[in-house]
Design a protein around this motif. Sequence first.
Motif, PDB file in Angstrom:
ATOM      1  N   TYR A  24     -92.451 -32.127 -62.341  1.00 57.51           N
ATOM      2  CA  TYR A  24     -90.989 -33.131 -62.723  1.00 57.51           C
ATOM      3  C   TYR A  24     -90.545 -32.916 -64.097  1.00 57.51           C
ATOM      4  N   GLU A  25     -91.215 -32.987 -64.907  1.00 55.44           N
ATOM      5  CA  GLU A  25     -90.667 -33.494 -66.365  1.00 55.44           C
ATOM      6  C   GLU A  25     -90.363 -31.569 -66.710  1.00 55.44           C
ATOM      7  N   THR A  28     -86.874 -27.464 -64.418  1.00 55.96           N
ATOM      8  CA  THR A  28     -84.954 -27.778 -65.538  1.00 55.96           C
ATOM      9  C   THR A  28     -84.307 -28.005 -63.903  1.00 55.96           C
ATOM     10  N   LYS A  50     -81.833 -34.135 -62.035  1.00 57.68           N
ATOM     11  CA  LYS A  50     -82.346 -33.670 -61.432  1.00 57.68           C
ATOM     12  C   LYS A  50     -83.606 -35.248 -61.348  1.00 57.68           C
ATOM     13  N   GLN A  51     -82.701 -36.652 -61.806  1.00 52.29           N
ATOM     14  CA  GLN A  51     -83.166 -37.811 -61.847  1.00 52.29           C
ATOM     15  C   GLN A  51     -82.350 -38.103 -60.423  1.00 52.29           C
ATOM     16  N   GLU A 107     -94.932 -38.356 -59.253  1.00 49.63           N
ATOM     17  CA  GLU A 107     -93.894 -38.552 -60.066  1.00 49.63           C
ATOM     18  C   GLU A 107     -92.893 -40.202 -60.152  1.00 49.63           C
ATOM     19  N   SER A 110     -91.863 -40.724 -63.209  1.00 50.64           N
ATOM     20  CA  SER A 110     -90.812 -40.493 -64.038  1.00 50.64           C
ATOM     21  C   SER A 110     -89.698 -40.674 -63.901  1.00 50.64           C
TER      22      SER A 110
END
Length: 205
Positions: A24-25, A28, A50-51, A107, A110
Amino acid sequence: MNPTSTRHAHIRSAALDLFVQRGYEATTMGDIGAAIGIRGPSLYKHVASKQDLLATIIGATMDDLIAAHRAAIAGTADHTERLRRAVDAHVRYHARHRREAFVGNRELRSLVEPHRSTIMGQRAAYARAFEDLVTDGVTAGTFRVRSPRLATYAILDLGMGVAVWFREDAKPTENDVAWHHTEVALRIVNAAPAGIIDRGIQPIQ
């Protein structure tokens, strides 16, 4: 499916692939847009962030698991059969949706609020549904296990492990895996043969 829904589905699928491949990180919004031929800024016309994409993917996975569980146990009151069907559905979902399972587990870290609390609530509800099956079986004398909760964790891990190693083009087959794992789950709870009642083991919290 209308064009808007189709586009959203393509975006989610592209994001899912990238979350699996890069994490995830490291992914982009520009990466996601490029994967489906949309410029990064234009992607925000379809998704908020994205979240939100991550939360939607994991939330949909949990919705599907909960729905599959409810459908699996409907129509029978037999404790052993209910657990067998629930485990079968659990294992088959993880065999067929390995990307979703992988992202859903890796994830979680995240997710930020309020998404994290929502997803954790869904996960807790799913685990509780299995624990209820085990507890009901223990109460009826069909299962013999001291901790329904620990037994539940072990059973849930069976399915999650399948998502890591299962491949459609290799053996064992999905049917083989589902059958084997249901048998293992019934051994975990010490399912008694039909008609045998043993209340000698007291549950622990």
